[in-house]
Design a protein around this motif. Structure first.
Motif, mmCIF file in Angstrom:
data_model
loop_
_atom_site.group_PDB
_atom_site.id
_atom_site.type_symbol
_atom_site.label_atom_id
_atom_site.label_comp_id
_atom_site.label_asym_id
_atom_site.label_seq_id
_atom_site.Cartn_x
_atom_site.Cartn_y
_atom_site.Cartn_z
ATOM 1 N N PHE A 77 0.808 -1.223 0.000
ATOM 2 C CA PHE A 77 0.000 0.000 0.000
ATOM 3 C C PHE A 77 0.843 1.276 0.000
ATOM 4 N N GLY A 78 2.025 1.223 -0.639
ATOM 5 C CA GLY A 78 2.836 2.427 -0.786
ATOM 6 C C GLY A 78 3.488 2.913 0.488
ATOM 7 N N ALA A 79 3.774 2.004 1.411
ATOM 8 C CA ALA A 79 4.345 2.398 2.703
ATOM 9 C C ALA A 79 5.852 2.182 2.781
ATOM 10 N N GLY A 80 6.504 2.046 1.629
ATOM 11 C CA GLY A 80 7.937 1.804 1.616
ATOM 12 C C GLY A 80 8.764 3.069 1.646
ATOM 13 N N LEU A 81 9.956 2.995 1.069
ATOM 14 C CA LEU A 81 10.921 4.081 1.173
ATOM 15 C C LEU A 81 10.404 5.379 0.565
ATOM 16 N N GLY A 82 9.606 5.279 -0.505
ATOM 17 C CA GLY A 82 9.067 6.479 -1.130
ATOM 18 C C GLY A 82 8.045 7.188 -0.264
ATOM 19 N N LEU A 83 7.146 6.431 0.356
ATOM 20 C CA LEU A 83 6.127 6.938 1.268
ATOM 21 C C LEU A 83 5.408 8.167 0.715
ATOM 22 N N SER A 84 5.146 8.130 -0.582
ATOM 23 C CA SER A 84 4.481 9.264 -1.225
ATOM 24 C C SER A 84 2.971 9.188 -1.007
ATOM 25 N N PRO A 85 2.304 10.345 -0.854
ATOM 26 C CA PRO A 85 0.845 10.329 -0.741
ATOM 27 C C PRO A 85 0.147 10.197 -2.095
ATOM 28 N N GLN B 93 -2.397 3.047 3.410
ATOM 29 C CA GLN B 93 -0.972 3.338 3.574
ATOM 30 C C GLN B 93 -0.561 3.208 5.042
ATOM 31 N N TRP B 94 -1.425 3.649 5.931
ATOM 32 C CA TRP B 94 -1.151 3.458 7.348
ATOM 33 C C TRP B 94 -1.103 1.969 7.703
ATOM 34 N N ALA B 95 -2.000 1.194 7.121
ATOM 35 C CA ALA B 95 -2.019 -0.247 7.399
ATOM 36 C C ALA B 95 -0.721 -0.894 6.944
ATOM 37 N N GLY B 96 -0.231 -0.499 5.761
ATOM 38 C CA GLY B 96 1.028 -1.049 5.273
ATOM 39 C C GLY B 96 2.206 -0.610 6.113
ATOM 40 N N ALA B 97 2.197 0.654 6.534
ATOM 41 C CA ALA B 97 3.291 1.163 7.354
ATOM 42 C C ALA B 97 3.362 0.436 8.695
ATOM 43 N N MET B 98 2.233 0.274 9.342
ATOM 44 C CA MET B 98 2.249 -0.381 10.646
ATOM 45 C C MET B 98 2.570 -1.860 10.528
ATOM 46 N N ALA B 99 2.208 -2.469 9.395
ATOM 47 C CA ALA B 99 2.611 -3.864 9.175
ATOM 48 C C ALA B 99 4.133 -3.962 9.143
ATOM 49 N N ALA C 78 11.148 3.298 11.596
ATOM 50 C CA ALA C 78 9.742 3.010 11.329
ATOM 51 C C ALA C 78 9.200 3.902 10.222
ATOM 52 N N SER C 79 8.229 3.384 9.502
ATOM 53 C CA SER C 79 7.564 4.123 8.426
ATOM 54 C C SER C 79 6.345 4.847 8.993
ATOM 55 N N ILE C 80 6.328 6.191 8.858
ATOM 56 C CA ILE C 80 5.239 6.997 9.420
ATOM 57 C C ILE C 80 4.645 7.897 8.328
ATOM 58 N N PRO C 81 3.445 7.582 7.817
ATOM 59 C CA PRO C 81 2.784 8.426 6.796
ATOM 60 C C PRO C 81 2.178 9.682 7.431
ATOM 61 N N LEU C 82 3.023 10.574 7.872
ATOM 62 C CA LEU C 82 2.639 11.718 8.692
ATOM 63 C C LEU C 82 1.569 12.609 8.072
ATOM 64 N N LEU C 83 1.574 12.724 6.745
ATOM 65 C CA LEU C 83 0.778 13.758 6.089
ATOM 66 C C LEU C 83 -0.719 13.621 6.304
ATOM 67 N N TRP C 84 -1.211 12.405 6.477
ATOM 68 C CA TRP C 84 -2.650 12.181 6.518
ATOM 69 C C TRP C 84 -3.279 12.636 7.826
ATOM 70 N N ASP C 85 -2.637 12.318 8.938
ATOM 71 C CA ASP C 85 -3.269 12.543 10.238
ATOM 72 C C ASP C 85 -2.167 12.709 11.274
ATOM 73 N N VAL C 86 -1.961 13.920 11.763
ATOM 74 C CA VAL C 86 -0.870 14.200 12.697
ATOM 75 C C VAL C 86 -1.079 13.462 14.011
ATOM 76 N N GLN C 87 -2.297 13.431 14.514
ATOM 77 C CA GLN C 87 -2.537 12.747 15.783
ATOM 78 C C GLN C 87 -2.292 11.246 15.653
ATOM 79 N N GLN C 88 -2.659 10.680 14.524
ATOM 80 C CA GLN C 88 -2.383 9.255 14.309
ATOM 81 C C GLN C 88 -0.877 9.018 14.275
ATOM 82 N N ALA C 89 -0.149 9.966 13.698
ATOM 83 C CA ALA C 89 1.311 9.859 13.669
ATOM 84 C C ALA C 89 1.896 9.936 15.075
ATOM 85 N N VAL C 90 1.352 10.817 15.905
ATOM 86 C CA VAL C 90 1.814 10.928 17.290
ATOM 87 C C VAL C 90 1.604 9.607 18.025
ATOM 88 N N GLU C 91 0.433 9.022 17.832
ATOM 89 C CA GLU C 91 0.138 7.738 18.477
ATOM 90 C C GLU C 91 1.057 6.638 17.944
#
Length: 410
Positions: A104-112, A120-126, A146-159
């Protein structure tokens, strides 16, 4: 002091084959993963073909297939570290680049771009679950990013950062490109910088991401337009480093390091000495030579230091596969900034000839400087246990003789 060097690679990669992440993905996403993974594999194969690199990659991999399994097999990983003389490593996603990447695009590119936030969050957390498990074999030697798709949801990234710390991961990678999302001088990201500072989590940017549709066409890799877009790869490799520097330009001018003075950032595989000094000179020119920019108003009073001073305090350089010409210019940006990396298992790295690289590249370098670049800087930046790593290095590390002018064998 031991005559065996502590070597820390600031740039290594690990990851499962994309289809093998399924046990680490939440079960509610399994059906869509079953549909998405074959498509991603097909697109990856088409990209290899359009780049004309499939035959090159196949030939490179053929004699080292077993060693490459160290991208996910822990026993093979330890053999690699021993052969390379590496006591500890910083581990980014994308094991063998093409197929060893989170779903789900959660690799090194981590592009939105073209991604579904939830997936993408599901792939990152996997990947993060697998990575925590992998590094847990010996946390002293493996620093997982760790892979963190920060752009979508800052609070989710904090968690997610808190989850990472609870599970032994104290380094994160965030997107280099933000597309239509808020860039990194936006204060909406302040809770993320704050939690990273508070918990001692180091933020990473790794080169590679770029606006690929501009180079290869909007329908690439499904459609190969190389005949219509000649020179696309040359343009990409000429610009890719610039995209790595751009987030830091926003963070420096945006006052992120003013508000969060203990925040640590690493830029990895980013051109080091031949690109960093001109970039820093440009930033400092715009900060200090105000007569050239007075008509633009006050854009610096929120900063108490120059960009290069923040750089020296808050940013380190993962100098992946650093060539000798960059080492010779080490004092231009400061020898304390450079952290060597092997880039295992990517073909542009030093592996599987790392020990030869040490002898060829560091011969004649002052031992004190060489020790810093090869390991001591990383020990200090990441807060590693030096005594435990020295015990490992005493068994596998290269000898100080690599610094001899003759480049004697380690």
């Amino acid at each position: 002091m031991s005559d065996r060097l502590i070597v820390v690679s600031s740039d290594c990669h690990a990851g499962l084959h994309i289809s093998d992440y399924k046990p680490y993905v939440e079960s509610k996403y399994h059906d869509i993963m079953d549909m998405a993974v074959p498509v991603q594999i097909e697109m990856t194969e088409k990209a290899e073909q359009s780049f004309l690199i499939k035959e090159i990659n196949d030939a490179w991999r053929a004699p080292i297939k077993q060693q490459l399994t160290g991208a996910w097999d822990y026993r093979e990983r330890l053999k690699m570290l021993t052969d390379d003389g590496i006591a500890a490593e910083v581990i980014f996603p994308d094991g063998i680049t093409e197929m060893n990447t989170p779903p789900f695009g959660a690799g090194l590119g981590l592009s939105p771009r073209d991604q579904v936030p939830e997936l993408q969050w599901a792939g990152a957390m996997a990947h993060n679950r697998w990575l925590a498990e992998f590094c847990g074999n010996n946390p002293d030697r493996h620093i997982g990013v760790a892979s963190i798709p920060l752009l979508w949801d800052v609070q989710q990234a904090v968690e997610a950062v808190r989850w990472c710390v609870d599970n032994g991961l104290r380094a994160v990678m965030i997107p280099t490109l933000w597309g239509e999302h808020a860039p990194y001088h936006d204060t909406r990201y302040d809770p993320f910088w704050a939690v990273c500072e508070d918990l001692g989590v180091i933020v990473h940017f790794h080169s590679g991401p770029a606006p690929h549709p501009e180079y290869f066409g909007k329908t690439w890799p499904a459609e190969d337009r190389s005949d219509e877009l000649p020179g696309a790869m040359g343009i990409y490799v000429s610009e890719v480093m610039w995209w790595l520097y751009r987030p830091l330009t926003f963070m420096l001018w945006g006052g992120v390091f003013e508000r969060y003075p203990r925040l640590k950032v690493v830029m990895t595989e980013g051109g080091t000495v031949f690109m960093l000094p001109p970039w820093l000179r440009l930033l400092d020119h715009n900060y200090t030579d105000v007569q050239f920019s007075a008509k633009l108003g006050d854009f610096r009073s929120h900063l108490s230091m120059s960009p290069s001073e923040y750089f020296q305090r808050n940013i380190a350089v993962g100098a992946s596969c650093v060539p000798r010409k960059d080492i010779d210019l080490r004092n231009v940006i400061g020898v304390d900034k450079l952290m060597w990396g092997s880039d295992y298992p990517h073909p542009e790295g030093t592996w599987p000839n790392t020990r030869d690289y040490f002898r060829d590249t560091f011969a004649g370098v002052p031992e004190a400087d060489g020790r810093k670049i090869l390991g001591e800087n990383a020990i200090a930046w990441y807060g590693l246990d030096r005594a435990r790593l020295q015990a490992v290095a005493d068994k596998i590390g290269p000898a100080t003789s690599i610094f001899d002018n003759a480049g004697a064998a380690a």
